[in-house]
Design an enzyme around this catalytic site. Structure first.
Site, short mmCIF file in Angstrom:
data_model
loop_
_atom_site.label_atom_id
_atom_site.label_comp_id
_atom_site.label_asym_id
_atom_site.label_seq_id
_atom_site.Cartn_x
_atom_site.Cartn_y
_atom_site.Cartn_z
N GLU A 1 8.90 1.84 11.33
CA GLU A 1 9.95 2.85 11.13
C GLU A 1 9.23 4.19 11.13
O GLU A 1 8.52 4.51 10.17
CB GLU A 1 10.64 2.65 9.77
CG GLU A 1 11.22 1.26 9.52
CD GLU A 1 12.59 1.08 10.15
OE1 GLU A 1 13.10 2.05 10.75
OE2 GLU A 1 13.14 -0.03 10.06
N GLU B 1 8.03 16.89 15.22
CA GLU B 1 8.55 16.75 13.86
C GLU B 1 7.83 17.71 12.91
O GLU B 1 6.61 17.78 12.92
CB GLU B 1 8.34 15.31 13.38
CG GLU B 1 9.04 15.01 12.08
CD GLU B 1 8.78 13.58 11.59
OE1 GLU B 1 7.64 13.10 11.70
OE2 GLU B 1 9.72 12.96 11.09
N LYS C 1 0.88 -1.18 0.00
CA LYS C 1 0.00 0.00 0.00
C LYS C 1 0.91 1.22 0.00
O LYS C 1 1.42 1.63 1.03
CB LYS C 1 -0.86 -0.11 1.23
CG LYS C 1 -1.95 0.86 1.56
CD LYS C 1 -2.00 2.16 0.91
CE LYS C 1 -2.34 3.30 1.83
NZ LYS C 1 -1.91 4.57 1.24
N CYS D 1 13.23 11.26 7.11
CA CYS D 1 13.06 10.98 8.55
C CYS D 1 14.36 11.22 9.31
O CYS D 1 14.35 11.46 10.51
CB CYS D 1 12.57 9.56 8.75
SG CYS D 1 13.60 8.36 7.90
P1 NDP Z 1 1.86 8.69 7.21
O1 NDP Z 1 2.00 8.01 8.51
O2 NDP Z 1 0.81 9.72 7.06
O3 NDP Z 1 1.58 7.62 6.05
C1 NDP Z 1 2.40 6.51 5.82
C2 NDP Z 1 1.59 5.42 5.13
O4 NDP Z 1 0.58 4.95 6.03
C3 NDP Z 1 0.85 5.93 3.90
O5 NDP Z 1 0.84 4.91 2.93
C4 NDP Z 1 -0.54 6.18 4.46
O6 NDP Z 1 -1.51 6.18 3.48
C5 NDP Z 1 -0.68 5.00 5.40
N1 NDP Z 1 -1.73 5.16 6.41
C6 NDP Z 1 -2.33 6.30 6.84
N2 NDP Z 1 -3.26 6.00 7.80
C7 NDP Z 1 -3.22 4.66 7.97
C8 NDP Z 1 -3.93 3.74 8.83
N3 NDP Z 1 -4.87 4.16 9.70
N4 NDP Z 1 -3.62 2.44 8.76
C9 NDP Z 1 -2.68 2.00 7.91
N5 NDP Z 1 -2.00 2.80 7.05
C10 NDP Z 1 -2.27 4.12 7.10
O7 NDP Z 1 3.30 9.24 6.86
P2 NDP Z 1 3.69 10.17 5.65
O8 NDP Z 1 3.36 9.50 4.36
O9 NDP Z 1 3.15 11.53 5.94
O10 NDP Z 1 5.29 10.16 5.77
C11 NDP Z 1 5.99 11.02 6.59
C12 NDP Z 1 6.34 10.35 7.91
O11 NDP Z 1 7.07 9.18 7.68
C13 NDP Z 1 7.23 11.23 8.76
O12 NDP Z 1 6.81 11.20 10.10
C14 NDP Z 1 8.60 10.57 8.63
O13 NDP Z 1 9.45 10.83 9.71
C15 NDP Z 1 8.22 9.14 8.53
N6 NDP Z 1 9.29 8.38 7.91
C16 NDP Z 1 10.02 7.52 8.68
C17 NDP Z 1 11.09 6.83 8.14
C18 NDP Z 1 11.90 5.86 8.95
O14 NDP Z 1 12.61 5.07 8.35
N7 NDP Z 1 11.84 5.89 10.26
C19 NDP Z 1 11.49 7.04 6.73
C20 NDP Z 1 10.63 7.93 6.02
C21 NDP Z 1 9.58 8.57 6.60
P3 NDP Z 1 -1.99 7.60 2.87
O15 NDP Z 1 -0.82 8.25 2.28
O16 NDP Z 1 -2.97 7.18 1.87
O17 NDP Z 1 -2.59 8.36 4.01
#
Ligand code: NDP
Length: 480
Positions: free
Chosen positions: A248, A384, A173, A282
């Site tokens: 992560e 963040e 997804k 991140c």
């Molecule tokens: P989100 O948490 O908003 O989304 C991540 C994924 O989760 C997307 O595919 C999103 O779908 C999906 N999602 C959203 N709601 C749900 C739910 N209730 N159940 C299951 N899946 C769901 O993160 P962002 O896309 O905004 O990315 C940024 C964040 O990711 C930052 O906090 C960053 O720090 C973190 N990050 C961490 C990394 C690491 O390795 N630690 C690396 C890169 C980023 P949709 O987009 O459709 O909402």
């Protein structure tokens, strides 16, 4: 207009609802494709297809799986330029960055984990001639891979590649905000007749399809990268079902510059750590701690270098920064800057949206922003932001900076700049984070355990750690 379809059981198909939503490019703000608005019935179909495919894929000899996975790497390379352009258009990042980092890493992820699976072995515990224990490492089943928008194909493949190499099948997804390269990847799978059902990609909103995937009873393992709040939701759903989960999550990473650091190198690295990918990594160093005795000189040089960065057309090689990922995210970042001001922060440079010329005038560009004069404990320095915004904070000594660095709920990564080796070891050991860099930032070796402490995550991925996560250890005890 191009329709981004789901990929289920080897076919590109419509969502069951027949509905699509708009996908716009942050480069121009214009809509250019439509994304499948899938629901739990699409997830049901994808999981059923992955479950069926697991029966054969999990039994294939490793070398055959290796051959299949290596073809994915080769095909990504064959579509390199198209994928670079697509990633930049969908995400807003400069093309040079997608060319140097995102797309090469996507193919490298497949090569790396396909190869790793050939070298992965397991343990034997011999009991003084009385018995022999050996541990089988078996694939777990259908893996749910949920990935974010900041490094779209890079992070999607970081999950898919080890999951497949370990013998699992996948329902992925991708972020609804940046679905394009995941769609192109599924076109590649179709083109090369990748075994049906082994890889499935379902597009749509996180709260619908991400949630349905997380709680599906036939998905025993979830690998998630994204925000901490979403990670909490997934854990709340998956933990009572006793699923294996790897999370992560976010970061608020300290970048610590001691007075004995190599000056120019640490300024350059601080700029890179703060603003790469528009600050949407991140691992970005969003809190910059600088020792008192060099503070003013360092700050002035850091501001000067930041002012020289060019925010511009992501197609141009001389654009250091492109657009941030969406209108909604741009507004969130601008609100964070307002919050910083209300907390007493002084903007040393940046702080505003930039309107570029012509077609790009509707795009989402923000000036790289440096904020001074904030306490380490204010919201700006605790939460963040995930944009081109960095806060610079002076410190007196080692113990003070360790306390400030560890004061957030996060613990993903940290950088330390010093020429004193003993100090580097001491501070690295004292910092609460999964990854510490000394005199560098984001130097990645795919074999290392990657992940965060505290609210930055649960578990580690990378190298054999990924293959351990994506397999179930089973001990067999033979009485002699
Ligand atoms: P989100 O948490 O908003 O989304 C991540 C994924 O989760 C997307 O595919 C999103 O779908 C999906 N999602 C959203 N709601 C749900 C739910 N209730 N159940 C299951 N899946 C769901 O993160 P962002 O896309 O905004 O990315 C940024 C964040 O990711 C930052 O906090 C960053 O720090 C973190 N990050 C961490 C990394 C690491 O390795 N630690 C690396 C890169 C980023 P949709 O987009 O459709 O909402």
């Amino acid at each position: 207009m191009l329709k981004i379809q789901n990929f289920i059981n080897g076919e590109l198909i419509q969502p069951n609802s027949g509905d699509y939503f708009d996908n716009s490019s942050p480069v121009t703000g214009k809509i250019y494709s439509q994304v499948s608005d899938s629901d739990e019935t699409d997830i049901d179909n994808a999981v059923a297809s992955a479950k069926e495919a697991f029966k054969t894929w999990s039994k294939l000899p490793k070398k055959e799986r290796y051959d299949h996975i290596m073809r994915l790497a080769t095909e990504i390379e064959a579509h390199f330029n198209e994928m670079v352009e697509a990633e930049s258009k969908d995400n807003g990042k400069p093309e040079w960055l997608a060319r140097a980092v995102d797309i090469p890493r996507a193919s490298e992820n497949f090569r790396f984990f396909a190869t790793a699976s050939l070298h992965f072995d397991s343990e034997i515990h011999e009991m003084d001639g009385k018995a022999l224990n050996y541990t089988l490492r078996q694939p777990v089943g259908v893996v749910g891979c949920i990935s974010p928008w900041n490094l779209p194909l890079y992070l999607l493949t970081w999950k898919i590649a080890p999951a497949l190499a370990a013998g699992n099948t996948v329902v992925a997804k991708p972020s609804e905000v940046t679905p394009m390269t995941a769609f192109m990847f599924s076109e590649i799978c179709k083109k090369i007749n990748f075994p049906k059902g082994v890889i499935n990609v379902v597009h749509g909103f996180g709260h619908k399809v991400g949630d349905a995937l997380s709680k599906h009873p036939d998905v025993p393992i979830i690998s998630f990268t994204g925000g901490t709040a979403t990670g909490e939701k997934i854990a709340a759903v998956a933990t009572p079902m006793f699923k294996k989960i790897s999370l992560e999550l976010g970061g608020k990473n300290p970048n610590i510059v001691f007075e004995d650091a190599e000056f120019n190198k640490s300024v350059d690295m601080a700029v890179k750590a703060a603003f790469s990918n528009q600050g949407q990594i991140c691992l970005c160093g969003s809190r910059l701690f600088v020792q008192n005795s060099i503070y003013e000189k360092f700050r002035d040089s850091f501001v000067e270098k930041t002012k020289s960065l060019k925010v511009g057309n992501p197609k141009n090689d001389d654009s250091n920064l492109g657009a941030v990922v969406s209108k909604q995210h741009m507004e969130k970042i601008l609100e964070c800057i307002e919050l910083a001001k209300s907390e007493g922060g002084e903007i040393l440079t940046g702080g505003k949206r930039l309107i570029l010329d012509g077609d790009l005038s509707g795009g989402y560009y923000i000036e790289p922003t440096i904020i001074e004069n904030l306490s380490h404990s204010c919201r700006t320095n605790q939460e963040e932001i995930f944009g081109p915004v960095v806060s610079i904070i002076p410190f007196a000594n080692e113990s003070e900076v360790i306390e400030m660095a560890n004061s957030t709920k996060y613990g993903l990564s940290a950088s330390i700049f010093t020429k004193d080796v003993s100090k580097a070891h001491r501070v690295a050991a004292a910092i609460d984070s999964g990854i510490v860099w000394v005199n560098t930032w984001m130097l990645r070796d795919l074999r290392i355990p990657f992940g965060g402490m505290k609210s930055s995550g649960v578990g580690r991925e990378g190298g054999f750690k990924s293959l351990e996560f994506f397999t179930e250890p089973k001990n067999v005890c033979i009485k002699i």
